[in-house]
Design an enzyme around this catalytic site. Structure first.
Site, short mmCIF file in Angstrom:
data_model
loop_
_atom_site.label_atom_id
_atom_site.label_comp_id
_atom_site.label_asym_id
_atom_site.label_seq_id
_atom_site.Cartn_x
_atom_site.Cartn_y
_atom_site.Cartn_z
N LYS A 190 0.82 -1.19 0.00
CA LYS A 190 0.00 0.00 0.00
C LYS A 190 0.87 1.26 0.00
CE LYS A 190 -4.32 1.31 1.97
NZ LYS A 190 -5.38 1.00 1.11
N ARG A 191 1.96 1.18 0.73
CA ARG A 191 2.84 2.33 0.82
C ARG A 191 3.46 2.67 -0.54
NH1 ARG A 191 7.61 1.24 4.19
NH2 ARG A 191 8.26 0.85 2.06
#
Ligand code: GLU
Length: 465
Positions: A242-243
């Protein structure tokens, strides 16, 4: 007649569409559309605990935003259980599948034994030809009769020839003891019944393909062509998290990315044509070819996405930009101001959010003067200059309406004061924007009304007092 190309996108409803999914959808979409074929959508929602309506809406919202459409009705696996059961029955009737009454304890014990012998755990076919009386206390699963010897072969459009030894596979379960069908079984049935000719999907599905081929063969279905696309990795070569940007497609919209910039970015994660980076939709349709997709994983590169977004943002007309601004919380400037400010701001923005923030900086009165800048600007000389500039502006007969106009007025005023024009820039920037950086002074003077400039200079003078 030439065979019609039919592709599909078959997401599991995780509630939103992430960019890896969008890339898969895009590849399937491009291949179908370029061949005047069909692009179908199937929601793989056999896990009934999940809500398929939300998933569908999330996908359609994302498809709408990027301008991708699908043909016909959405197929929901959750609505097709009776159909899958028919096929389980057919395979049982034809002796191509069988009930297995092995209890969980027996299966665990078998696996343990195999592990201790250093073997890969595998079902031992003990009910494959079972003729006895089945135990009455066990709800059976249904297993497919997988080939006992030989190879399962297929030619992957990206990976090339694939040969899997039959002994590596076992008689896998096609229906659980509660009657629900398993993943590989339903995928094969649906792809066959939907007439899918070409399956482009992530290579995390590569190991499912031999199992699906076994189902195709058992049911006498035509086997489609497969293209297993290498994953998108982060710059460190790990699975995208996600990062790194594995977030939902609609979050890209919220961050101020343009849909076509995202598509252009995604198409290049696997596809290339010479050293071309910019692809219009027409070019994508013309040039996309799943057989030439990269055989190694692609790296997610945020800088590249920003670069593409900047490129496409610069192609937008004033009207298009104005239509998009409210989404990012910006006021739409007057038409003349748009003409002057937009090109200036475009140059400085990579996303629509940055664009909107810069527009707001220009059109809104300064709320907080930057403290550091204030300490630099706060001299008798600057205060004097700003006061004089106000007097000069008030006396002007004609409004300042173009950048050239503004530059001339600044030059005349500077001459008059016996200073260099650039000496006026810092105090004026402080007055108009309250901070360093941002749009040029001349365009700002041209874009804002004389009254607005005077008001801002007055406010700045009060802050310096
Ligand atoms: N539902 C699977 C997924 O979301 C895709 C299945 C397929 O493409 O065959 O990963």
């Amino acid at each position: 007649m030439e065979e019609m190309i039919v592709t599909r996108f078959a997401p599991s409803p995780t509630g939103y569409l992430h960019i890896g999914g969008l890339r898969t959808a895009l590849f399937n979409y491009l291949y179908a559309r370029k061949n005047k074929g069909k692009f179908l959508l199937r929601i793989e929602d056999t896990d009934l605990a999940r809500n398929s309506t939300d998933a569908k809406e999330a996908i359609i919202e994302a498809f709408d935003w990027v301008g991708m459409d699908y043909d016909g009705e959405v197929v929901y696996q959750s609505q097709r259980f009776p159909l899958y059961q028919e096929y389980v029955k057919k395979l049982l009737d034809e002796g191509k599948a069988y009930y297995c009454y092995m209890s969980k304890e027996e299966l665990d014990a078998l696996r343990e034994e195999q592990r201790q012998r250093g073997e890969t755990p595998k079902y031992d076919n003990r009910y494959r030809d079972f003729k006895g009386t089945p135990p009455s206390n066990i709800a059976p699963v249904v297993r497919i009769k997988a080939p006992l010897s030989g190879e399962i072969k297929f030619k992957d459009g990206i990976k090339g020839e694939m040969n899997i030894q039959a002994k590596e596979l076992d008689d896998f379960i096609i229906a659980r003891s509660d009657g629900t069908p398993t993943y590989n079984f339903v995928v094969a049935i649906d792809d066959a019944l939907m007439g899918v000719t070409d399956i482009i999907r992530g290579d995390d599905h590569l190991s499912n393909t031999p199992k699906q081929i076994i189902i195709y063969e058992a049911l006498g279905f035509k086997i489609p062509r497969f293209f297993h696309v290498p994953m998108i990795l982060n710059p460190e070569g790990h699975k995208l998290s996600k990062r790194d940007g594995a977030m939902s497609v609609m979050e890209y919209k919220e961050m101020g990315y343009l849909p076509h910039a995202l598509l252009n970015f995604l198409v290049r994660l696997g596809f290339s044509h010479k050293d071309q980076e910019i692809f219009s939709k027409e070019e994508m349709l013309e040039l996309f070819n799943p057989y030439t997709l990269n055989t190694s994983p692609s790296a997610y590169n945020q800088e590249k996405l920003l670069w593409l977004n900047h490129h496409y943002l610069n192609l937008l007309s004033d009207e298009e930009l104005s239509n998009l601004l409210p989404l990012y919380g910006a006021k739409i400037p007057q038409e003349n101001a748009q003409k002057i400010l937009y090109p200036e701001i475009k140059e400085r923005s990579k996303t629509l959010q940055e664009f909107a923030n810069l527009v707001n900086e220009c059109v809104n009165e300064v709320q907080d003067f930057d403290v550091k800048m204030k300490s630099k600007v706060n001299t008798q000389e600057n205060i004097h200059l700003l006061e004089e500039f106000m007097v000069y502006l008030k006396a002007l007969k004609t409004p300042i309406e173009s950048v050239e106009n503004a530059e001339n007025e600044i030059a005349t005023f500077a001459d008059f004061q016996g200073i260099k024009a650039k000496n006026l820039f810092m105090p004026l920037r402080y007055a108009l924007l309250g901070k360093s950086g941002g749009v040029g002074i001349a365009p700002l003077l041209a874009a804002l009304s004389k009254e607005e400039v005077i008001k801002r200079v007055e406010k700045a003078l009060q802050s310096l007092a």
